[in-house]
Design a protein around this motif. Structure first.
Motif, PDB file in Angstrom:
ATOM      1  N   SER A  58       0.785  -1.292  -0.038  1.00  0.00           N
ATOM      2  CA  SER A  58       0.040   0.025  -0.097  1.00  0.00           C
ATOM      3  C   SER A  58       0.969   1.410   0.103  1.00  0.00           C
ATOM      4  CB  SER A  58      -0.821  -0.012   1.303  1.00  0.00           C
ATOM      5  OG  SER A  58      -1.662  -1.340   1.261  1.00  0.00           O
ATOM      6  N   PRO A  59       0.507   2.360  -0.649  1.00  0.00           N
ATOM      7  CA  PRO A  59       1.225   3.611  -0.415  1.00  0.00           C
ATOM      8  C   PRO A  59       1.364   3.947   0.721  1.00  0.00           C
ATOM      9  CG  PRO A  59      -0.794   3.772  -2.089  1.00  0.00           C
ATOM     10  CD  PRO A  59      -0.886   2.489  -1.375  1.00  0.00           C
ATOM     11  N   ALA A  60       2.290   4.694   1.340  1.00  0.00           N
ATOM     12  CA  ALA A  60       2.820   4.762   2.441  1.00  0.00           C
ATOM     13  C   ALA A  60       1.623   5.764   3.308  1.00  0.00           C
ATOM     14  CB  ALA A  60       4.230   5.391   2.466  1.00  0.00           C
ATOM     15  N   ALA A  61       1.417   6.792   2.608  1.00  0.00           N
ATOM     16  CA  ALA A  61       0.675   7.723   3.253  1.00  0.00           C
ATOM     17  C   ALA A  61      -0.497   7.091   3.633  1.00  0.00           C
ATOM     18  CB  ALA A  61       0.654   8.997   2.602  1.00  0.00           C
ATOM     19  N   LEU A  62      -1.074   6.319   2.668  1.00  0.00           N
ATOM     20  CA  LEU A  62      -2.478   5.772   3.061  1.00  0.00           C
ATOM     21  C   LEU A  62      -2.241   4.749   4.019  1.00  0.00           C
ATOM     22  CD1 LEU A  62      -4.173   5.197  -0.632  1.00  0.00           C
ATOM     23  CD2 LEU A  62      -4.755   6.607   1.238  1.00  0.00           C
ATOM     24  N   PRO A 168      -4.875  14.265   3.986  1.00  0.00           N
ATOM     25  CA  PRO A 168      -4.949  15.459   3.172  1.00  0.00           C
ATOM     26  C   PRO A 168      -5.363  14.810   1.637  1.00  0.00           C
ATOM     27  CG  PRO A 168      -2.738  14.726   3.304  1.00  0.00           C
ATOM     28  CD  PRO A 168      -3.518  14.191   4.501  1.00  0.00           C
ATOM     29  N   GLY A 169      -6.090  15.598   0.782  1.00  0.00           N
ATOM     30  CA  GLY A 169      -6.464  15.272  -0.403  1.00  0.00           C
ATOM     31  C   GLY A 169      -7.829  14.400  -0.566  1.00  0.00           C
ATOM     32  N   ARG A 170      -8.215  14.090   0.471  1.00  0.00           N
ATOM     33  CA  ARG A 170      -9.450  13.118   0.436  1.00  0.00           C
ATOM     34  C   ARG A 170     -10.881  14.088   0.594  1.00  0.00           C
ATOM     35  NH1 ARG A 170     -11.004   9.861   5.241  1.00  0.00           N
ATOM     36  NH2 ARG A 170     -12.278  11.789   5.635  1.00  0.00           N
ATOM     37  N   ALA A 171     -12.080  13.794   0.155  1.00  0.00           N
ATOM     38  CA  ALA A 171     -13.084  14.650   0.500  1.00  0.00           C
ATOM     39  C   ALA A 171     -13.381  14.643   1.996  1.00  0.00           C
ATOM     40  CB  ALA A 171     -14.309  13.842  -0.296  1.00  0.00           C
ATOM     41  N   SER A 172     -14.162  15.705   2.209  1.00  0.00           N
ATOM     42  CA  SER A 172     -14.263  15.880   3.777  1.00  0.00           C
ATOM     43  C   SER A 172     -15.570  15.418   4.051  1.00  0.00           C
ATOM     44  CB  SER A 172     -14.270  17.538   3.787  1.00  0.00           C
ATOM     45  OG  SER A 172     -15.048  17.960   3.327  1.00  0.00           O
ATOM     46  N   LEU A 173     -15.910  15.321   5.321  1.00  0.00           N
ATOM     47  CA  LEU A 173     -17.280  14.716   5.782  1.00  0.00           C
ATOM     48  C   LEU A 173     -18.238  15.607   5.566  1.00  0.00           C
ATOM     49  CD1 LEU A 173     -18.634  12.762   7.723  1.00  0.00           C
ATOM     50  CD2 LEU A 173     -18.369  14.005   9.483  1.00  0.00           C
ATOM     51  N   SER A 174     -19.301  15.378   4.806  1.00  0.00           N
ATOM     52  CA  SER A 174     -20.371  16.181   4.244  1.00  0.00           C
ATOM     53  C   SER A 174     -21.068  16.577   5.646  1.00  0.00           C
ATOM     54  CB  SER A 174     -21.270  15.448   3.212  1.00  0.00           C
ATOM     55  OG  SER A 174     -21.833  14.315   4.008  1.00  0.00           O
ATOM     56  N   GLN A 175     -21.351  15.964   6.714  1.00  0.00           N
ATOM     57  CA  GLN A 175     -21.934  16.259   7.911  1.00  0.00           C
ATOM     58  C   GLN A 175     -21.055  16.990   8.856  1.00  0.00           C
ATOM     59  OE1 GLN A 175     -23.224  12.124   7.793  1.00  0.00           O
ATOM     60  NE2 GLN A 175     -25.126  12.584   8.121  1.00  0.00           N
ATOM     61  N   GLU A 176     -20.034  17.484   8.378  1.00  0.00           N
ATOM     62  CA  GLU A 176     -19.016  18.014   9.622  1.00  0.00           C
ATOM     63  C   GLU A 176     -19.674  19.236   9.862  1.00  0.00           C
ATOM     64  OE1 GLU A 176     -15.568  18.752  11.460  1.00  0.00           O
ATOM     65  OE2 GLU A 176     -15.822  17.004   9.844  1.00  0.00           O
ATOM     66  N   GLY A 177     -19.490  19.297  11.176  1.00  0.00           N
ATOM     67  CA  GLY A 177     -20.157  20.432  12.361  1.00  0.00           C
ATOM     68  C   GLY A 177     -21.674  20.543  12.253  1.00  0.00           C
ATOM     69  N   LYS A 178     -22.309  19.690  11.744  1.00  0.00           N
ATOM     70  CA  LYS A 178     -23.675  19.857  11.854  1.00  0.00           C
ATOM     71  C   LYS A 178     -24.300  18.912  12.929  1.00  0.00           C
ATOM     72  CE  LYS A 178     -24.424  20.214   6.901  1.00  0.00           C
ATOM     73  NZ  LYS A 178     -24.884  19.730   5.509  1.00  0.00           N
ATOM     74  N   GLU A 195     -14.410   5.753   0.466  1.00  0.00           N
ATOM     75  CA  GLU A 195     -14.879   4.880  -0.722  1.00  0.00           C
ATOM     76  C   GLU A 195     -13.584   4.032  -1.241  1.00  0.00           C
ATOM     77  OE1 GLU A 195     -16.413   7.626  -3.805  1.00  0.00           O
ATOM     78  OE2 GLU A 195     -18.564   7.316  -3.084  1.00  0.00           O
ATOM     79  N   LYS A 196     -12.441   4.319  -1.492  1.00  0.00           N
ATOM     80  CA  LYS A 196     -11.085   3.665  -1.663  1.00  0.00           C
ATOM     81  C   LYS A 196     -10.548   2.805  -0.577  1.00  0.00           C
ATOM     82  CE  LYS A 196      -9.765   7.442  -5.007  1.00  0.00           C
ATOM     83  NZ  LYS A 196      -8.559   8.424  -5.349  1.00  0.00           N
ATOM     84  N   ALA A 197      -9.911   1.671  -1.127  1.00  0.00           N
ATOM     85  CA  ALA A 197      -9.450   0.584  -0.308  1.00  0.00           C
ATOM     86  C   ALA A 197      -8.357   1.300   0.589  1.00  0.00           C
ATOM     87  CB  ALA A 197      -8.993  -0.580  -1.051  1.00  0.00           C
ATOM     88  N   LEU A 198      -8.421   1.198   1.980  1.00  0.00           N
ATOM     89  CA  LEU A 198      -7.361   1.541   2.603  1.00  0.00           C
ATOM     90  C   LEU A 198      -7.681   2.994   3.515  1.00  0.00           C
ATOM     91  CD1 LEU A 198      -3.954   0.304   1.400  1.00  0.00           C
ATOM     92  CD2 LEU A 198      -5.352  -0.715   3.490  1.00  0.00           C
ATOM     93  N   GLU A 199      -8.688   3.441   2.987  1.00  0.00           N
ATOM     94  CA  GLU A 199      -9.126   4.696   3.606  1.00  0.00           C
ATOM     95  C   GLU A 199      -9.961   4.328   4.819  1.00  0.00           C
ATOM     96  OE1 GLU A 199      -9.645   7.792  -0.069  1.00  0.00           O
ATOM     97  OE2 GLU A 199     -11.583   6.933   0.609  1.00  0.00           O
TER      98      GLU A 199
END
Length: 207
Positions: A58-62, A168-178, A195-199
Motif C-alpha cells: 500500500s502507498p505509505a501515506a495511505l 490531506p486530499g480526500r473528500a471531507s465529511l459532508s455532515q461536518e459540524g452539523k 470509498e477507496k481501499a485503505l481509507e
C-alpha cells in the motif's frame, strides 16, 4: 506489553501481569481489522496493541493514515522513520487519541458492520452517559460510500459531528459540524467520506 509468540500467550491469566498484549505479527490493515474485531469478543479493546508499520504494497501515506485510525481505538504506536507528510498524520493521530481515549477505553463497544469478506467494517464506542461517541469506519475494498448507522445513542440528545485527523486530499465529511439528534443518526446514519481501499475515518459525536 505481552508480545511473545505473536499472540501465542494471550489469556486472562497473563493480563494479571501485563496491561496489554500483541495479537499478531501481521500488521497488514486488511488482515488486522477483522483480526482485532474477533479479539474484541474475548478481550477489551483497550488491551489490544496495534503498531503503525509499513506492511504490504500500500502507498505509505495511505498506510499510515489507515493504520492510525485502527490504532486510535487504544493508542497509536509508531515504529518507522516517517516522511514529513506521514509525521503530520501521526502527530494528528496522537492529538486525536488524547481527545477520545476516555470514550474508546472506557465506553461501550458497538459492532456495526462486520469486516469479514466485506468492503468495509465499522464500529463505535459510546460513553456511559451517552453524551459522546466515536465512530470508526475502515474501508477494506473500493466501494461506494453508504451511511453507517450508529447504535447506543440517546435518541433525544443532539450530537455535533466532527471528523478527527482527516487525511490531506480526500473528500471531507459532508455532515461536518452539523447537529443531529441521536434518533436521526441511528435511523438515517452517517455518510463516511471513504470509498477507496485503505481509507478510513474517525468521527466524533459530541454535544
Amino acid at each position: 506489553m505481552l508480545c511473545s509468540g505473536g499472540g501465542g500467550r494471550v489469556d486472562y491469566g497473563a493480563l494479571r501481569y501485563f496491561h496489554e498484549f500483541w495479537p499478531s505479527d501481521n500488521t497488514d490493515p486488511v488482515v488486522r481489522v477483522p483480526m482485532q474485531w474477533d479479539y474484541s469478543y474475548f478481550f477489551p479493546p483497550m488491551s489490544i496493541v496495534s503498531h503503525v508499520t509499513h506492511s504490504g504494497q500500500s502507498p505509505a501515506a495511505l498506510c499510515v493514515q489507515r493504520r492510525d485510525e485502527r490504532a486510535l481505538r487504544h493508542g497509536p504506536r509508531f515504529d518507522q522513520a516517517l516522511s514529513p507528510e506521514d509525521r503530520a498524520i501521526c502527530e494528528g493521530a496522537i492529538s486525536a487519541y488524547k481527545r477520545i481515549r476516555e470514550v474508546t477505553q472506557l465506553g461501550d463497544l458497538y459492532r456495526l458492520e462486520r469486516p469479514h469478506e466485506a468492503a468495509r467494517g465499522a464500529l463505535s464506542f459510546v460513553s456511559s452517559d451517552r453524551s459522546r461517541a466515536v465512530l470508526f469506519v475502515f474501508q477494506l475494498q473500493d466501494a461506494k460510500a453508504l451511511p453507517v448507522r450508529p447504535e447506543g445513542l440517546d435518541g433525544a440528545m443532539r450530537y455535533v459531528l466532527r471528523e478527527l485527523n482527516p487525511p490531506p486530499g480526500r473528500a471531507s465529511l459532508s455532515q461536518e459540524g452539523k447537529s443531529f439528534t441521536g434518533e436521526e443518526l441511528m435511523r438515517a446514519g452517517i455518510l463516511p467520506p471513504c470509498e477507496k481501499a485503505l481509507e478510513a475515518c474517525v468521527i466524533e459525536l459530541s454535544r
